[in-house]
Design an enzyme around this catalytic site. Structure first.
Site, PDB file in Angstrom:
ATOM      1  N   ARG A  27     101.630  23.221  90.228  1.00 31.90           N
ATOM      2  CA  ARG A  27     101.928  24.531  89.647  1.00 31.90           C
ATOM      3  C   ARG A  27     102.653  24.430  88.304  1.00 31.90           C
ATOM      4  O   ARG A  27     102.934  25.440  87.666  1.00 31.90           O
ATOM      5  CB  ARG A  27     102.776  25.350  90.623  1.00 31.90           C
ATOM      6  CG  ARG A  27     102.146  25.473  91.992  1.00 31.90           C
ATOM      7  CD  ARG A  27     103.015  26.252  92.924  1.00 31.90           C
ATOM      8  NE  ARG A  27     102.982  27.664  92.633  1.00 31.90           N
ATOM      9  CZ  ARG A  27     102.098  28.507  93.117  1.00 31.90           C
ATOM     10  NH1 ARG A  27     101.174  28.082  93.936  1.00 31.90           N
ATOM     11  NH2 ARG A  27     102.129  29.774  92.802  1.00 31.90           N
ATOM     12  N   ASN A 100     109.545  32.317  90.054  1.00 29.79           N
ATOM     13  CA  ASN A 100     108.167  32.127  89.604  1.00 29.79           C
ATOM     14  C   ASN A 100     107.682  33.492  89.143  1.00 29.79           C
ATOM     15  O   ASN A 100     107.756  34.451  89.900  1.00 29.79           O
ATOM     16  CB  ASN A 100     107.316  31.601  90.776  1.00 29.79           C
ATOM     17  CG  ASN A 100     105.836  31.629  90.477  1.00 29.79           C
ATOM     18  OD1 ASN A 100     105.426  31.612  89.325  1.00 29.79           O
ATOM     19  ND2 ASN A 100     105.031  31.679  91.516  1.00 29.79           N
ATOM     20  N   GLY A 101     107.197  33.581  87.910  1.00 27.95           N
ATOM     21  CA  GLY A 101     106.722  34.865  87.398  1.00 27.95           C
ATOM     22  C   GLY A 101     107.319  35.153  86.041  1.00 27.95           C
ATOM     23  O   GLY A 101     107.796  34.248  85.358  1.00 27.95           O
ATOM     24  N   LYS A 484      86.783  20.467  79.271  1.00 30.89           N
ATOM     25  CA  LYS A 484      87.299  19.242  79.907  1.00 30.89           C
ATOM     26  C   LYS A 484      87.913  18.327  78.849  1.00 30.89           C
ATOM     27  O   LYS A 484      88.981  17.786  79.031  1.00 30.89           O
ATOM     28  CB  LYS A 484      86.192  18.466  80.626  1.00 30.89           C
ATOM     29  CG  LYS A 484      85.720  18.997  81.948  1.00 30.89           C
ATOM     30  CD  LYS A 484      86.667  18.828  83.107  1.00 30.89           C
ATOM     31  CE  LYS A 484      87.622  19.952  83.223  1.00 30.89           C
ATOM     32  NZ  LYS A 484      87.251  21.157  83.870  1.00 30.89           N
ATOM     33  N   GLU A 487      91.218  19.772  77.432  1.00 31.42           N
ATOM     34  CA  GLU A 487      92.266  19.801  78.461  1.00 31.42           C
ATOM     35  C   GLU A 487      92.949  18.456  78.636  1.00 31.42           C
ATOM     36  O   GLU A 487      94.161  18.383  78.704  1.00 31.42           O
ATOM     37  CB  GLU A 487      91.646  20.148  79.827  1.00 31.42           C
ATOM     38  CG  GLU A 487      91.480  21.601  80.131  1.00 31.42           C
ATOM     39  CD  GLU A 487      90.929  21.811  81.537  1.00 31.42           C
ATOM     40  OE1 GLU A 487      91.500  22.632  82.254  1.00 31.42           O
ATOM     41  OE2 GLU A 487      89.928  21.172  81.918  1.00 31.42           O
ATOM     42  N   HIS A 503      75.271  29.059  61.727  1.00 28.33           N
ATOM     43  CA  HIS A 503      76.017  30.268  61.335  1.00 28.33           C
ATOM     44  C   HIS A 503      77.510  29.976  61.215  1.00 28.33           C
ATOM     45  O   HIS A 503      78.320  30.885  61.340  1.00 28.33           O
ATOM     46  CB  HIS A 503      75.744  31.388  62.341  1.00 28.33           C
ATOM     47  CG  HIS A 503      74.293  31.754  62.414  1.00 28.33           C
ATOM     48  ND1 HIS A 503      73.631  32.363  61.371  1.00 28.33           N
ATOM     49  CD2 HIS A 503      73.361  31.549  63.379  1.00 28.33           C
ATOM     50  CE1 HIS A 503      72.354  32.531  61.705  1.00 28.33           C
ATOM     51  NE2 HIS A 503      72.173  32.040  62.911  1.00 28.33           N
ATOM     52  N   LYS A 602      97.743  23.860  87.437  1.00 30.04           N
ATOM     53  CA  LYS A 602      96.501  24.037  88.184  1.00 30.04           C
ATOM     54  C   LYS A 602      96.327  25.468  88.659  1.00 30.04           C
ATOM     55  O   LYS A 602      95.220  25.926  88.903  1.00 30.04           O
ATOM     56  CB  LYS A 602      96.491  23.075  89.375  1.00 30.04           C
ATOM     57  CG  LYS A 602      95.161  23.040  90.039  1.00 30.04           C
ATOM     58  CD  LYS A 602      94.778  21.692  90.527  1.00 30.04           C
ATOM     59  CE  LYS A 602      93.323  21.680  90.920  1.00 30.04           C
ATOM     60  NZ  LYS A 602      92.390  21.677  89.785  1.00 30.04           N
TER      61      LYS A 602
HETATM   62  C1  G6P Z   1      93.951  26.879  85.243  1.00 26.39           C
HETATM   63  C2  G6P Z   1      93.418  25.523  85.680  1.00 26.39           C
HETATM   64  C3  G6P Z   1      91.906  25.483  85.493  1.00 26.39           C
HETATM   65  C4  G6P Z   1      91.256  26.629  86.238  1.00 26.39           C
HETATM   66  C5  G6P Z   1      91.856  27.986  85.835  1.00 26.39           C
HETATM   67  C6  G6P Z   1      91.400  29.085  86.762  1.00 26.39           C
HETATM   68  O1  G6P Z   1      93.791  27.029  83.881  1.00 26.39           O
HETATM   69  O2  G6P Z   1      94.026  24.502  84.936  1.00 26.39           O
HETATM   70  O3  G6P Z   1      91.393  24.257  85.982  1.00 26.39           O
HETATM   71  O4  G6P Z   1      89.891  26.632  85.979  1.00 26.39           O
HETATM   72  O5  G6P Z   1      93.284  27.941  85.928  1.00 26.39           O
HETATM   73  O6  G6P Z   1      91.922  28.841  88.036  1.00 26.39           O
HETATM   74  P1  G6P Z   1      91.263  29.288  89.385  1.00 26.39           P
HETATM   75  O7  G6P Z   1      92.172  28.718  90.430  1.00 26.39           O
HETATM   76  O8  G6P Z   1      91.281  30.786  89.385  1.00 26.39           O
HETATM   77  O9  G6P Z   1      89.903  28.745  89.440  1.00 26.39           O
END
Ligand code: G6P
Length: 607
Positions: A27, A100-101, A484, A487, A503, A602
């Protein structure tokens, strides 16, 4: 986003908190902190970086403390630093808060609290909570927390302790996930069920504006007015995946190699007596036939899975399909009628924007169908039906195997819609299903020899930017491939529909600029070849993903990464694997932390 844990009970708290906190590191990992109740008041340790740093720094904390809270942060307000790390404390150091939030009105609250004499020590929004609780504290932490929450606008999962109430943790929630459970040895709280389920399978998922008070003896619940409530309990009757890296150099590579299994597991039981079956959709064939518009809502990689679905649903079922990023969809005024199907795609099942979007869609009368990887997640629970992607726990922040699970699930959905619209007959569906199942073996083939991918990555590892180009479904593969790369390797990468190159993006090209072209066999293969030629003519280094047996592509490309011959509709499943490996190989060459890239988390539970 941000992980919160708390424990109060009979056992020493520190190790329990660290063990559970580590489970929540997906998280966020900007900083971490712990607060323990001790005979001398609250003992707080905070460190920049990952939980491992905090564990090391906490060696001298009270080993006998049996109550504490801890936090792993993904920074929203205030840069990652020790001062901004949670827990935050009040002026008298008697209140400790993990959050958290986002407290949206924090600036106004802070200004008022400062005027009232409070001194702030961080740049965070969270610190206002500690001072508000201090302000309202009259010997009862729960009442003070309720009063504090009344002043707050935004999203929060909160765990709060007060030095004068040893053994007590107060919990509050609005929009951010909070799970609570009572084990044999005490009470547990966390922002994800995985950090509670080891102690108990009987958990309470706190709802908005519900409060909990945890003590070693047990837990009690009330609403914002202080009235006792009996919240809903949830039985965690599924297996909680605990994954080990084993001998793999990183989780990402391990998870890439699990993808053949994901394809097979996602398809298992879907063809019954020659008929496609997705019972979880909970729609009769008539209701399915009634659907005249589909919205796929998602974020990040899941959004890219949605782009692939659009092509398949429109091609096979002829139902107009829109794919929208949830953060935009939720603030638009989308055209939703009772015949609209909204498909929410989310690995975690808790992305704040996706969740808000489906709530809105349901209010507007749509049927909402979730595609997620996490059993019991919010999106799973708030959808009318759900397909689980069977990827099992994904640890690496960059999504790979859950993406493939999403694409396969969405492909099944597209086939089902086509079947219910009588656009594909049973024989056609069976052929498609068989070919879809074959992609598992094709991925294995790709994984069995990755030398060409590594050589191409080696050649591109020093690049500052890269362009990904393709047409049709290949362009969607490019969006995910470019994501990818940026990231995990921090190389600036952009994906473009190949026809759009002239373009604008073509202006970026110079000698040696990497252009990754997905040029697999499709009716528009020749058009892509022309775009590759145009790039080559401007000095670009071409890395082409092509179909085995293509003897033309070698004339244009510096590196050719072959995939087995596959129907264009299923090409994204195999071609994406090549681009995942390519991005990872570049990240490894550049010495990046492949599994935990900077600034990312994540699970994104803030807007
Ligand atoms: C974050 C993660 C991504 C993921 C996205 C959406 O940015 O790092 O890997 O695609 O959230 O998350 P979800 O859990 O809704 O697929």
């Amino acid at each position: 986003m941000c992980g919160i844990v708390g424990y109060t009970g009979k056992n020493p708290a520190k190790d329990i908190l660290f063990r559970n906190l580590q489970k929540l590191e997906y998280r966020g990992y900007d900083s971490a902190g712990i607060a323990l109740q001790t005979a001398d008041g609250l003992q707080v340790v905070r460190r920049l970086g990952k939980v491992a740093n905090l564990v090391q720094a906490s060696a001298d904390t009270d080993p006998t403390s049996t109550c504490g809270i801890a936090h792993t942060r993904w920074a929203t307000h205030g840069r990652p630093s020790e001062a901004n790390a949670h827990p935050h404390r009040s002026c008298d150091n008697k209140v400790a808060v993990c959050h958290n939030g986002i407290v949206e009105n924090y600036a106004e609250l802070r200004e008022r609290l400062v005027a009232e004499g409070h001194t702030f020590r961080s740049e965070t929004d969270t610190e206002v909570v500690a001072h508000l609780v201090e302000k309202y504290y009259r010997g009862d932490l729960l009442s003070a927390a309720r009063a504090a929450v009344r002043e707050m606008i935004g999203a929060f999962g909160l765990v709060i302790m007060h030095a004068d109430e040893p053994g007590t943790i107060v919990v509050a929630r609005k929009d951010s996930p909070i799970v609570i459970g009572q084990g044999k040895d005490g009470c547990y709280v966390a922002s994800d069920v995985i950090a509670v389920a080891e102690a108990t399978r009987d958990v309470v998922v706190l709802e908005d504006y519900q409060f909990a008070k945890l003590t070693p003896e047990g837990m009690s619940f009330c609403n914002g007015d202080g009235q006792t409530i009996e919240p809903e309990h949830m039985r965690v009757d599924w297996e909680i995946d605990e994954t080990e890296r084993g001998n793999w150099p990183d989780f990402m590579l391990k998870e890439i190699h699990e993808q053949p299994r994901v394809v097979r597991d996602t398809l298992k039981g879907r063809m019954v007596n020659g008929l496609l079956s997705i019972d979880e959709l909970e729609l009769t064939p008539d209701e399915l036939g009634f659907i005249d518009r589909v919205y796929v809502i998602a974020c990040g990689t899941s959004y890219h899975a949605g782009l692939i679905a659009k092509d398949l649903i429109e091609n096979w079922a002829r139902i107009p399909t829109e794919v929208e990023v949830a953060s935009e969809f939720r603030y638009r005024n989308p055209i939703i009628t009772p015949s609209t199907l909204v498909v929410a795609v989310s690995q975690s099942g808790e992305t704040a924007d996706t969740l808000a979007a489906i709530r809105d869609a349901r209010i507007r009368g749509a049927k909402v169908f979730g595609i997620t990887n996490v059993i019991g997640s919010r999106i799973a629970r708030e959808s009318d039906g759900v397909i689980y992607t069977k990827a099992k726990k994904e640890v690496a922040v960059a999504s790979t195997k859950s993406f493939i699970g999403q694409v396969v699930s969405l492909t099944l959905l597209a086939m089902l819609l086509a079947q219910s619209k009588n656009r594909l007959n049973t024989a056609q569906i069976r052929v498609l299903f068989r070919e879809l199942a074959d992609t598992a073996g094709q991925i294995e083939e790709i994984l069995s020899d990755t030398k060409a991918i590594e050589a191409a990555a080696h050649d591109c590892a020093d690049a500052q930017s890269a362009l990904y180009i393709g047409r049709g479904l290949a362009s969607t593969v490019c969006y995910e491939g470019a994501l990818k790369l940026k990231e995990i390797s921090y190389v600036h990468a952009e994906a473009y529909a190949a026809g759009e190159m002239k373009h604008g993006p073509i202006a970026l090209l110079h000698e040696g600029f990497p252009v990754v072209a997905v040029a697999t066999q499709s009716p528009i293969y020749d058009k892509t070849l022309s775009n590759i030629e145009e790039s080559k003519a401007r000095g670009a280094k071409i890395v082409a993903v092509a179909t085995e047996g293509d003897d033309q592509i070698g004339k244009y490309a510096d590196h050719v990464l072959f995939i087995p011959k596959v129907r264009d509709a299923f090409m994204p499943i195999t071609a994406s694997v090549v681009l995942q490996l390519f991005a990872r190989a570049i990240a490894v060459e550049r010495g990046c932390d492949v599994d935990q890239p900077r600034n990312l988390a994540k699970s994104v539970t803030v807007e």
